[in-house]
Design an enzyme around this catalytic site. Structure first.
Site, PDB file in Angstrom:
ATOM      1  CB  CYS A 329      19.215  83.886 -30.657  1.00  0.00           C
ATOM      2  SG  CYS A 329      17.593  84.530 -30.159  1.00  0.00           S
ATOM      3  CG  HIS A 427      21.726  87.569 -28.632  1.00  0.00           C
ATOM      4  ND1 HIS A 427      22.075  87.287 -29.933  1.00  0.00           N
ATOM      5  CD2 HIS A 427      20.372  87.492 -28.577  1.00  0.00           C
ATOM      6  CE1 HIS A 427      20.976  87.053 -30.631  1.00  0.00           C
ATOM      7  NE2 HIS A 427      19.931  87.168 -29.839  1.00  0.00           N
TER       8      HIS A 427
END
Length: 483
Positions: A329, A427
């Protein structure tokens, strides 16, 4: 319909864990229950099926209640993006960013969202199990409180007060907290729970007798210290590790000031063949097989912090010697050439140079991407599932060599031509056993043991319910839950 609230004398007293335990205990009794936290402040979040964002602790509690996570379980989520300000998420959607003073005035609006969510859950479930935040005795935060007694008073629910004896001073914590509450708030406290006790309970009994005589309130139970319980931490990074095998992969994660979703690393921390090390400020990055750049709530400022600590140089040296680098991310965004924040979403508006390791750039946009996804990790064509939480839109030639092919037809992330660098927006990718094994092999571990992280979490939730059954006054709990 009944509501029971767990409040704590301090942060990390055991509120999240106790609510998780009580949810599974109620499920064992055949009672449907919904977890609820009015206001959560955390950088660890989960994505719901409808594409909203809630605290990860509530997602774990939902699992304990055999429910899918829903935004009503955590209607107000605050994600700090500076020392004095936070992004404010209402019913799963980011609505604004503001400093602490402005948010104090905003609480009346936030309370409307809290009460609306609680009302919906109360209509749908016989019991709503509520987790407070921090301590109810924070005098400076009493006005406009929506997280603790302010909420309990608004919905007229009983409260259990939990304290951590392992820190010391448990009787002062309990009595002092009670003394700082108003008379009506004190009346709401129906009992105490002492958490993380080690030793002979007989030695504690005189103190318990004194506490009950002093306050006129019962001790609902004493929960033992459990050494190897591994549920996702809500705030602080859990650095505990299980015993490791002889052959281990060395993984290093630099801890950034605005690190987000560090629960990504829990499966690695619990893997018997991974030596996971978090590196803090002023510490050099040691020799490792894999460096992971984590998610960040403030990518540009965390990039500056990374450089100030000499970690950019360490990453370059690591790659020269054949090591692997993974960015997740915000870490993916750091791997690129530029990070642009024209709207000032994560701090002052502007642009920053990335590490320049992959050929793409990222622009932060107002609309946040929130979704649960499945797909194939192009390393070994391994199945992967995870979730996206990002405001960045990443473009560039480097994305042509993707890291993940998603089931919805999109590609995600990038890999370097030499195979040393990989970045992804996903994630939770280590929670999928096949993807975790593929990534560990890519990083240099030859004979990888498959670990079912979800089964480990389910086992620990069951153990928590056992603790409720064996150590708490379940008759009083039944009475408080109205069952």
């Amino acid at each position: 319909m009944s509501t029971l609230m767990v409040q704590g004398t301090t942060s990390d007293a055991g509120k999240s864990t106790l609510v998780t335990a009580l949810c599974r205990w109620l499920i064992r009794q055949g009672v449907a229950v919904a977890p609820f936290k009015p206001q959560n402040m955390a950088l660890n979040s989960a994505v719901t099926a409808e594409g909203g964002e809630i605290g990860r602790a509530q997602a774990v509690q939902a699992q304990a209640a055999n429910l899918a996570p829903h935004t009503d379980m955590n209607p107000v989520l605050l994600k700090p993006n500076s020392d004095t300000g936070s992004q404010v998420i209402i019913h799963g959607r980011a609505v604004t960013s503001m400093n602490a003073v402005a948010y104090h005035d905003y609480k009346a609006i936030a309370m409307q969202a809290v009460l609306a969510s609680h009302a919906r859950l109360s209509e749908a479930y016989p019991v709503v199990m509520v987790e407070g935040a921090g301590s109810p005795a924070e005098i400076n935060l009493r006005a406009n409180d929506i997280a603790n007694m302010g909420f309990a008073e608004a919905v007229d629910c009983p409260v259990l007060l939990i304290a951590d004896i392992n820190r010391g001073g448990v009787f002062a914590h309990l009595v002092g907290t009670l003394e700082l509450l108003s008379p009506t708030e004190q009346a709401r406290v129906k009992g105490f729970i002492i958490n993380r006790f080690r030793g002979d309970i007989a030695l504690l009994q005189p103190g318990l007798d004194w506490l009950e005589a002093r306050t006129g309130k019962p001790v609902v139970g004493v929960l033992p210290y459990v050494m190897d319980l591994h549920l996702e931490a809500e705030d602080g990074i859990d650095r505990r590790q299980i015993d490791k095998a002889a052959q281990v992969l060395k993984v290093v994660v630099p801890v950034l000031p605005r690190i987000s979703n560090h629960t990504d690393f829990d499966p690695l921390r619990l893997h018997p063949q991974v030596d996971l090390q978090f590196v803090g400020p002023g510490q050099p990055i040691p020799a490792a097989d894999l460096i992971i750049l984590p998610g960040s709530k403030s990518v540009r400022s965390d990039l500056a912090y990374l450089r100030a600590n000499g970690w950019e140089t360490a990453v370059a040296r690591h790659l020269r010697y054949g090591g692997k680098v993974l960015g997740i991310c915000g870490g993916l965004q750091m791997l690129g050439e530029q990070v642009h924040d024209p709207l000032g979403l994560e701090g002052p508006a502007g642009s920053s140079d990335g590490l320049g390791l992959l050929a793409f750039s990222t622009t932060l946009e107002e609309e946040k991407q929130l979704r649960n996804v499945r797909g194939r990790l192009l390393l070994e064509d391994a199945q992967v599932s995870g979730y996206e939480i990002h405001a960045g839109v990443t473009t560039g030639d480097g994305l042509s060599n993707a890291a993940v092919l998603l089931d919805d037809g999109r590609s995600d992330g990038a890999q370097s031509a030499d195979g040393q660098i990989l970045g992804t927006y996903l994630h939770g990718l280590f929670e999928t056993a096949a993807a975790c094994s593929a990534l560990l092999r890519w990083a240099g571990l030859e004979d990888v043991q498959a670990v079912d992280y979800h089964a480990l979490r389910e086992r620990d939730i069951e153990r928590l319910a056992d603790l409720v059954e064996n150590h708490l006054d379940t008759e009083l709990l039944r009475e408080l839950c109205g069952i």
